[in-house]
Scaffold this motif. Structure first.
Motif, PDB file in Angstrom:
ATOM      1  N   MET A 166       0.719  -1.217   0.101  1.00  0.00           N
ATOM      2  CA  MET A 166      -0.061   0.078   0.027  1.00  0.00           C
ATOM      3  C   MET A 166       0.930   1.260   0.106  1.00  0.00           C
ATOM      4  SD  MET A 166      -3.133  -0.714   0.229  1.00  0.00           S
ATOM      5  CE  MET A 166      -4.150  -2.121   0.221  1.00  0.00           C
ATOM      6  N   ASP A 167       0.415   2.442  -0.675  1.00  0.00           N
ATOM      7  CA  ASP A 167       1.097   3.457  -0.639  1.00  0.00           C
ATOM      8  C   ASP A 167       1.452   4.072   0.713  1.00  0.00           C
ATOM      9  OD1 ASP A 167       1.426   3.381  -3.516  1.00  0.00           O
ATOM     10  OD2 ASP A 167      -0.079   4.698  -3.857  1.00  0.00           O
ATOM     11  N   TYR A 168       0.467   3.810   1.415  1.00  0.00           N
ATOM     12  CA  TYR A 168       0.930   4.498   2.948  1.00  0.00           C
ATOM     13  C   TYR A 168       1.939   3.948   3.663  1.00  0.00           C
ATOM     14  CZ  TYR A 168      -2.486   0.624   4.872  1.00  0.00           C
ATOM     15  OH  TYR A 168      -2.772  -0.302   5.225  1.00  0.00           O
ATOM     16  N   GLU A 170       4.404   2.849   1.826  1.00  0.00           N
ATOM     17  CA  GLU A 170       5.484   3.251   1.179  1.00  0.00           C
ATOM     18  C   GLU A 170       5.871   4.822   1.528  1.00  0.00           C
ATOM     19  OE1 GLU A 170       5.914   2.688  -3.121  1.00  0.00           O
ATOM     20  OE2 GLU A 170       6.405   4.871  -3.186  1.00  0.00           O
ATOM     21  N   ALA A 171       4.851   5.826   1.697  1.00  0.00           N
ATOM     22  CA  ALA A 171       5.002   6.748   2.550  1.00  0.00           C
ATOM     23  C   ALA A 171       5.725   7.085   3.608  1.00  0.00           C
ATOM     24  CB  ALA A 171       3.526   7.748   2.548  1.00  0.00           C
ATOM     25  N   ARG A 173       7.909   4.831   4.627  1.00  0.00           N
ATOM     26  CA  ARG A 173       9.090   4.273   4.318  1.00  0.00           C
ATOM     27  C   ARG A 173      10.015   5.698   3.873  1.00  0.00           C
ATOM     28  NH1 ARG A 173      10.609  -1.058   4.107  1.00  0.00           N
ATOM     29  NH2 ARG A 173       8.867  -2.224   4.115  1.00  0.00           N
ATOM     30  N   ARG A 175       9.225   8.487   4.343  1.00  0.00           N
ATOM     31  CA  ARG A 175       9.297   9.690   5.464  1.00  0.00           C
ATOM     32  C   ARG A 175      10.635   9.139   6.220  1.00  0.00           C
ATOM     33  NH1 ARG A 175       5.107   8.694   9.285  1.00  0.00           N
ATOM     34  NH2 ARG A 175       3.789   9.017   7.415  1.00  0.00           N
ATOM     35  N   GLY A 176      11.195   8.062   6.233  1.00  0.00           N
ATOM     36  CA  GLY A 176      12.355   7.615   6.904  1.00  0.00           C
ATOM     37  C   GLY A 176      11.854   6.748   8.262  1.00  0.00           C
ATOM     38  N   GLU A 177      10.890   6.414   8.534  1.00  0.00           N
ATOM     39  CA  GLU A 177      10.436   5.630   9.584  1.00  0.00           C
ATOM     40  C   GLU A 177      11.014   4.327   9.920  1.00  0.00           C
ATOM     41  OE1 GLU A 177       8.370   6.884  11.706  1.00  0.00           O
ATOM     42  OE2 GLU A 177       6.714   8.460  10.749  1.00  0.00           O
ATOM     43  N   TRP A 181       8.300   0.975  13.730  1.00  0.00           N
ATOM     44  CA  TRP A 181       6.957   2.015  13.615  1.00  0.00           C
ATOM     45  C   TRP A 181       6.032   1.469  12.556  1.00  0.00           C
ATOM     46  CZ3 TRP A 181       4.856   6.581  15.039  1.00  0.00           C
ATOM     47  CH2 TRP A 181       3.999   7.162  14.178  1.00  0.00           C
ATOM     48  N   LYS A 185       2.754   0.380  13.675  1.00  0.00           N
ATOM     49  CA  LYS A 185       1.828   1.603  13.488  1.00  0.00           C
ATOM     50  C   LYS A 185       0.797   1.447  11.955  1.00  0.00           C
ATOM     51  CE  LYS A 185       2.112   4.608  16.883  1.00  0.00           C
ATOM     52  NZ  LYS A 185       1.012   5.071  17.960  1.00  0.00           N
ATOM     53  N   GLU A 186       1.775   1.071  11.096  1.00  0.00           N
ATOM     54  CA  GLU A 186       1.325   0.894   9.605  1.00  0.00           C
ATOM     55  C   GLU A 186       0.341  -0.553   9.504  1.00  0.00           C
ATOM     56  OE1 GLU A 186       1.089   3.685   8.069  1.00  0.00           O
ATOM     57  OE2 GLU A 186       2.378   5.078   9.307  1.00  0.00           O
ATOM     58  N   PRO A 189      -2.304  -2.480  12.828  1.00  0.00           N
ATOM     59  CA  PRO A 189      -3.757  -2.063  12.920  1.00  0.00           C
ATOM     60  C   PRO A 189      -4.445  -2.455  11.924  1.00  0.00           C
ATOM     61  CG  PRO A 189      -2.086  -0.129  13.391  1.00  0.00           C
ATOM     62  CD  PRO A 189      -1.490  -1.362  12.756  1.00  0.00           C
ATOM     63  N   ASN A 190      -4.017  -2.628  10.509  1.00  0.00           N
ATOM     64  CA  ASN A 190      -4.583  -2.990   9.244  1.00  0.00           C
ATOM     65  C   ASN A 190      -4.582  -4.594   9.095  1.00  0.00           C
ATOM     66  OD1 ASN A 190      -5.207  -0.472   8.111  1.00  0.00           O
ATOM     67  ND2 ASN A 190      -3.228  -0.103   8.474  1.00  0.00           N
TER      68      ASN A 190
ATOM     69  N   LEU B 356      15.522  13.233   3.312  1.00  0.00           N
ATOM     70  CA  LEU B 356      14.003  12.996   3.222  1.00  0.00           C
ATOM     71  C   LEU B 356      13.079  14.043   3.321  1.00  0.00           C
ATOM     72  CD1 LEU B 356      14.599   9.595   5.147  1.00  0.00           C
ATOM     73  CD2 LEU B 356      14.444  10.051   2.810  1.00  0.00           C
ATOM     74  N   TYR B 363       0.449  10.888  -3.736  1.00  0.00           N
ATOM     75  CA  TYR B 363       0.384   9.541  -4.790  1.00  0.00           C
ATOM     76  C   TYR B 363      -1.024   9.874  -5.516  1.00  0.00           C
ATOM     77  CZ  TYR B 363       3.907   7.151  -1.872  1.00  0.00           C
ATOM     78  OH  TYR B 363       4.916   6.739  -1.447  1.00  0.00           O
ATOM     79  N   VAL B 368      -5.425   4.834  -0.939  1.00  0.00           N
ATOM     80  CA  VAL B 368      -4.434   3.659  -0.107  1.00  0.00           C
ATOM     81  C   VAL B 368      -3.118   4.508   0.065  1.00  0.00           C
ATOM     82  CG1 VAL B 368      -5.004   1.979  -1.284  1.00  0.00           C
ATOM     83  CG2 VAL B 368      -3.564   3.251  -2.708  1.00  0.00           C
ATOM     84  N   ALA B 369      -3.109   5.859   0.000  1.00  0.00           N
ATOM     85  CA  ALA B 369      -1.715   6.574   0.298  1.00  0.00           C
ATOM     86  C   ALA B 369      -1.955   7.053   1.867  1.00  0.00           C
ATOM     87  CB  ALA B 369      -1.392   7.827  -0.398  1.00  0.00           C
ATOM     88  N   ASN B 371      -2.975   5.853   5.707  1.00  0.00           N
ATOM     89  CA  ASN B 371      -3.369   4.663   6.751  1.00  0.00           C
ATOM     90  C   ASN B 371      -4.668   4.716   7.246  1.00  0.00           C
ATOM     91  OD1 ASN B 371      -3.580   2.618   8.598  1.00  0.00           O
ATOM     92  ND2 ASN B 371      -1.609   2.841   9.430  1.00  0.00           N
ATOM     93  N   PHE B 386       8.025  13.942  13.413  1.00  0.00           N
ATOM     94  CA  PHE B 386       9.037  13.130  13.046  1.00  0.00           C
ATOM     95  C   PHE B 386      10.231  14.099  12.398  1.00  0.00           C
ATOM     96  CE2 PHE B 386      11.570  10.454   9.688  1.00  0.00           C
ATOM     97  CZ  PHE B 386      11.443   9.427  10.466  1.00  0.00           C
ATOM     98  N   TYR B 387       9.871  15.047  11.852  1.00  0.00           N
ATOM     99  CA  TYR B 387      10.994  15.843  11.116  1.00  0.00           C
ATOM    100  C   TYR B 387      11.282  16.979  11.951  1.00  0.00           C
ATOM    101  CZ  TYR B 387      10.418  13.225   6.589  1.00  0.00           C
ATOM    102  OH  TYR B 387      10.500  12.372   5.585  1.00  0.00           O
TER     103      TYR B 387
END
Lengths: 277, 552, 319
Positions: A166-168, A170-171, A173, A175-177, A181, A185-186, A189-190, B356, B363, B368-369, B371, B386-387
């Motif tokens: 899922m893109d979220y 990837e988003a 990742r 971000r650098g999580e 996490w 968190k991602e 829960p799903n 980053l 997207y 799906v972008a 959660n 975070f940043y």
């Protein structure tokens, strides 16, 4: 309360029947010492006293009250199955998530190991291992838990992989999580909803496996009442026309049916499939 | 053929259709009526949820599962279809009324050849013998300009390209000589250059057979090429109906005017320092792990600070892969990505947080972008924490501030993504990108999944934010209308390479690179004669075609 | 195209051999754990330490584990699985006889169960949400929820005890004629068949129902085809791949299902053999039997994988 009634409204007839069965046995299990007329090990009468006579379900092969042993059996067998399933889900899901999130070599190694282990049929594997390490209650839980962790690993990995693309994720990742996490968190829960439905399905498998094992003589140790062992113990009665061994077997079947009825609805809902065309 | 004169071919009156939406029957078609003459083409236009497909399908006496016809009448040649038995309706379907689906790839059965599926309708309906039907399939494949019409029928669906499949499906619909064909967004899933070729073939075939058609599309410019008459629908209601040319020239309703104006151009940004190059993609060659085909070959792209660079190309051009290389998801096999002249590490894992943070991504599929288990405030708030290490009251204030920036009410902070509409979701994704305070945002097809008017709103928002925050965009899209609307600079990509990069005015004005010209000339315009003129020009060799490019 | 098919088959086979190799190591490890006190178990707790030591030497228990594994593997590949500790007979000979009986049980069951299971599945899918579907679905749900011995004892109570039609104990022997043998094994076959039919029916129904939601089925409806033609011409050709998988996976399920059923009916098959061996700690027999079960399992999984790939039209007709 409104939440509970909303769930109830959502269930169809068969799911309600299933829920009723599950609640009935759970109640029996929890309140066994108060509900059972006798203790599980007490000899109260003759061998195989008839059904619906002095004793409601008669007595077993050495004269213990069958009804009491069924009630205690609910407690012992269900508790064993629930704890074993919980062990298998904890181990299987954690490893499955790790494999899916880390991917690459970790995933490869874990998956190949599981591929090999899963090629030994569960019943055969548990037979060998249990006869080697004994059937103390903790050992039973651990062995069954680990053996069933294998399929859970595969499911958890597949579920996590579906979420992983899922893109979220990837988003996150991008971000650098970190790994922790992402998993907590991602993905988790799903993954809960599909895994919860799977828990019910797996519980049935574990429950039936335990029944088979104790039927084959590798279950809870006597005098603990255990449905599978009770079938085995009373089996000879069949030849004399006694239906006593059918009773515990019927309990196993009824509880599994109940859970399946309940889950059928759930899985159906979770998959979002509609087959009314 | 002895057909009754004087009667309309199709007459739908006061049709009311309801759908089962979470257990409740709700109307999705509100008493709509339609008439269709023999040989006439009517266009049904609307955004998603307009009910155009549902309405169009009723000409077959068909409703999708979960829908029901409540009242009204559907008359085909004077014969009522509502209330007919399945067996009677079967005699009409595929016989007198045929259907062309949006996704031919999914609608052809993978287990049978094209010819087997072609012959099924005419033979089953008793119109032709198998041998006749075979002959006819060749004839129809030829009519639709398919390559090797004698033999292509022997192929299986997955052995044929998407554009060819769509032609084959139209051929199949024509197979049993129907009175009406329903086209349900037949070209929407195709690339723009393919779309135009298929569209041309469909138009010619329909004309040649003089068959009536219902053409369903969200794209007004496409419908304008096909239809004699148009109906604009919205939420199951009729907005406007009339002659296609008149409606394009003089739309009466505000909603139609809006739909007509979606392709308006915006003026590019000027007065920026051209030398302030922010992102520098140098000689990138990349392939996906485990494959041996380069998806990108020797790609160079520059982004100037505060500007919008649009990367445009069709599917397979490598434009999305470019985004993956820039963000570090796919380390390139050659070349480098420089940010303010400093080389970024190829892999995401080794990039410092600061790098980053300065490049964010939005997207295509907002659904799906995000959660689905996180609240909007957590989705937008996470980059802040975070940043930037912002927490507590300040954090909450910033979230509300960002919500205002994307023009959403403050109470959305407590909502979950599922409770938002498509456009609102995309706004939240924009807010999440902005929260990181980036210098560059990569927008990957961010408006492609949205309805046109909603997409318009998103583009406006992005441009306003750019003015306010001086952020640059790398805008990846297949849609030239979007490019025209927002780009300052354009990069044209084709088969993994850059065709050209330059200022919008230069790229969009002659002299053109041949591929750019093909691409530009393929974008449908709001002119009913555009397609005919284009086909004519291409035939005369004045404009390139994908074939002529393929040969060069 | 031929090459691709051969590639697929070869690739799966190689994977299968690797998996079997891993499985043999695992089983050896499991049996190792059993081996600890096997000699005192055979000779009794009161045995002299010297006798126990001699016994261990005889079994080769003094060698390091990898040496013993190596020896076992070399011999096993040649078909020699050692001798039984319980009765000193050749393990391979014992297994050979029992395997035949178990295969007879499984194949007879499959003969009845496969066509019935698929047929019921197709019927339930065709008339889904009708009374027939509900009856079939509920019955099969009940069946798959029941432990094997529940069905076994019910059938036994009815047909063996009450009616006296069939024997409660399935004593088959090589000298029996076909019909005699069929009658002797009727109850275990029936029990196994009930469960297999149930599983197969549910999986077949599910795969067909999910197929019926595909756009090409809607297209077929809009072409005005009859429901029968839609199922036979449009759904079934695409359903083969999942159905084959259902059949083979259920055969794999039977491999395990036989264990309990053989014990209930005292049927002289592999399942009863391994249970006896486990209770007697008969190491060579356990090792060999477990290997046979695992091999059957692996082979069937590979077969399922291969067949369903071959039945997939997209793979059969490559570009």
């Amino acid at each position: 309360m409104t939440y509970l009634s909303a769930i109830w409204d959502d269930l169809n007839l068969s799911a309600r029947i299933g829920l009723g069965i599950v609640l009935f046995f759970t109640t029996c299990g929890i309140f066994a010492p108060w509900l059972a007329p006798y203790s599980e090990s007490q000899i109260v009468g003759d061998v195989w006293e008839p059904l619906f006579g002095e004793f409601f379900f008669g007595t077993d092969q050495i004269g213990r009250d069958l009804l009491s042993r069924l009630i205690f059996g609910a407690r012992n067998t269900m508790a064993l199955a629930i704890v074993s399933t919980a062990v298998s889900f904890t181990a299987g899901a954690v490893l499955g998530f790790i494999a899916a999130t880390m991917s690459g070599r970790v995933d490869q190694v874990l998956s190949r190991i599981v591929d090999v282990c899963i090629s030994i049929p569960t019943l055969i594997a548990s037979l060998i291992v249990l006869s080697a390490v004994g059937t103390a209650t903790q050992t039973l839980i651990l062995v069954i838990g680990i053996i069933y962790a294998l399929p859970v690993f595969r499911i958890a990995r597949a579920v996590a992989m579906d979420i992983e693309v899922m893109d979220y994720v990837e988003a996150a990742r991008l971000r650098g999580e970190g790994l922790w996490w992402l998993m907590r968190k991602e993905i988790l829960p799903n993954a809960l909803t599909p895994l919860a439905a799977e828990f019910g399905v797996r519980f049935c498998f574990v429950f039936l496996l335990i029944a088979s094992l104790s039927f084959l003589g590798l279950g809870l140790q006597p005098p603990l009442a255990d449905w599978g062992a009770m079938v085995r113990g009373n089996a000879d009665g069949i030849a004399w026309g006694f239906l006593h061994p059918i009773m515990p077997a019927a309990c196993i079947a009824l509880l599994t049916i109940g859970i399946n009825l309940l889950i059928d609805r759930w899985v159906h809902k979770a998959s979002g499939l509609r087959d009314d065309q | 053929m002895s057909k009754k004169v004087g009667k309309k071919l199709l007459e739908i009156n006061d049709l009311l259709i309801e759908a089962d939406i979470e257990g409740e029957w709700k109307p999705i078609i509100n008493s709509l009526s339609m008439t269709l003459e023999r040989g006439e083409i009517i266009g049904l236009i609307g955004e998603s949820g307009a009910g155009k497909s549902t309405f169009g399908l009723t000409a077959l006496g068909y409703t999708k599962p979960g829908c029901r016809i409540v009242s009204g009448s559907i008359k085909l040649d004077g014969v009522e279809l509502v209330g007919k038995s399945d067996a009677e309706l079967r005699k009409i379907r595929g016989n007198r009324v045929a259907y062309v689906a949006q996704s031919a790839a999914a609608s052809f059965n993978p287990a049978h050849t094209l010819a087997e599926q072609f012959t099924e309708s005419p033979v089953q309906h008793g119109k032709m013998k198998m041998s006749e039907a075979r002959k006819r399939s060749v004839e129809m494949f030829r009519l639709l300009d398919m390559p090797d019409p004698e033999n292509i029928g022997e192929r299986y669906p997955h052995q044929v390209s998407g554009g060819q499949l769509q032609r084959a499906m139209t051929a199949m619909a024509l197979g049993s000589d129907p009175d009406i064909i329903i086209f349900d967004e037949p070209t929407t899933a195709l690339d723009v250059t393919t779309q135009i070729e298929v569209l041309g073939a469909i138009k010619e075939a329909v004309k040649a057979r003089n068959v009536a058609a219902i053409y369903i599309s969200h794209d007004l410019a496409v419908v304008a090429q096909m239809a004699d008459r148009m109906m604009v629908l919205r939420y199951g209601d009729l907005i406007e109906e009339g002659n296609a040319r008149e409606m394009l020239a003089n739309p009466k309703q505000e909603y139609t005017q809006k739909l007509l104006n979606v392709r308006s151009q915006r003026v590019g940004r000027t007065g920026l320092d051209e030398e302030d190059i922010q992102l520098n993609v140098e000689n990138i060659t990349a392939r996906y792990p485990g494959t041996n085909i380069d998806v990108l070959t020797n790609v160079n792209v520059n982004v100037v600070k505060g500007k919008t660079v649009a990367v445009v190309g069709e599917s397979g051009s490598g434009k999305s892969t470019l985004a993956r290389v820039i963000t570090g998801l796919l380390p390139p096999s050659q070349g480098s990505v420089k940010f303010h002249g400093r080389e970024l590490t190829p892999a995401l894992k080794t990039r410092p947080k600061k790098d980053l943070q300065s490049i964010q991504m939005i997207y295509q599929m907002a659904d799906v972008a995000m959660n689905p288990r996180q609240k909007i405030k957590d989705i937008i708030g996470r980059p802040l924490e975070f940043y930037l290490g912002i927490t507590g009251k300040q954090h909450d204030d910033r979230v509300l501030d960002l919500l205002r920036k994307i023009e959403l009410p403050e109470d959305y902070a407590e909502r979950y993504p599922l409770q938002l509409s498509g456009g609102e979701k995309q706004r939240v994704c924009i807010a999440r990108a902005l929260a990181a305070e980036p210098e560059l945002i990569i927008c990957d097809e961010v408006t492609s999944a949205l309805d046109q008017l909603v997409a318009e709103g998103i583009l406006d928002l992005l441009l306003n934010l750019q003015k306010e925050l001086d952020v640059s965009y790398l805008f990846i899209t297949h849609d030239l209308a979007t490019v025209k609307a927002i780009a300052d600079e354009i990069v044209v990509m084709y088969q993994g390479g850059v065709v050209e990069q330059g200022a919008k005015a230069d790229i969009l004005a002659p002299p053109y690179a041949p591929y750019t010209e093909l691409l530009l000339s393929s974008v449908p315009e709001m002119d009913p004669d555009w397609l005919d003129n284009l086909v004519e020009k291409r035939q005369r060799g004045e404009l390139p075609t994908s074939e002529s490019l393929g040969q060069s | 195209m031929k090459n691709i098919l051969i590639d697929i088959v070869l690739q799966r086979l190689v994977i299968g051999i690797f998996i079997l190799f891993g499985v043999s190591i695992l089983i050896t490890l499991g049996v190792e754990a059993l081996a600890g006190d096997v000699c005192s178990a055979i000779l009794g707790q009161a045995a002299e330490p010297a006798t126990v030591a001699a016994c261990q030497a005889k079994l080769g228990l003094n060698d390091p584990m990898h040496v013993r594994y190596g020896n076992w593997l070399v011999n096993a590949i040649q078909g020699d699985f050692g001798t039984s500790l319980a009765n000193n007979r050749e393990v391979s000979e014992q297994i050979g006889k029992r395997l035949g009986n178990t295969l007879y049980l499984a194949l007879t069951t499959a003969m009845f169960a496969v066509p019935i299971g698929i047929l019921l599945g197709v019927i339930a899918a065709l008339y889904r949400n009708s009374a027939i579907d509900h009856i079939i679905s509920t019955t099969t749900l009940t069946t798959i929820s029941s432990p094997e011995f529940f069905l076994a004892y019910i059938l036994m109570a009815i047909f063996a005890v009450k009616l006296g039609w069939l024997p409660a104990i399935s004593n088959v022997s090589p000298s029996m004629g076909f019909l005699e043998r069929l009658q002797a094994s009727a109850l275990p076959v029936a029990t196994l068949a009930l469960i297999t039919v149930a599983h197969m029916m549910r999986m077949t129904r599910a795969s067909i129902v999910s197929l019926l939601a595909s756009p090409y089925i809607e297209m077929a409806k809009l072409k005005g085809l009859t429901p029968g033609r839609i199922i036979i011409k449009h759904a079934l050709p695409n359903a083969w791949s999942p159905i084959i998988q259902v059949v083979v996976l259920n055969l794999a399920y039977m491999v395990v299902g036989v264990v309990v059923i053989e014990v209930v009916f005292v049927y002289p098959g592999l399942g009863a053999l391994i249970v006896d061996a486990v209770l007697n700690r008969d190491l060579p027999v356990i090792q060999a039997t477990a290997m046979v079960f695992a091999a059957a399992y692996v082979l069937l999984f590979i077969l399922a994988d291969m067949l369903s790939m071959l039945a997939n039209p997209r793979l059969r007709h490559r570009r």
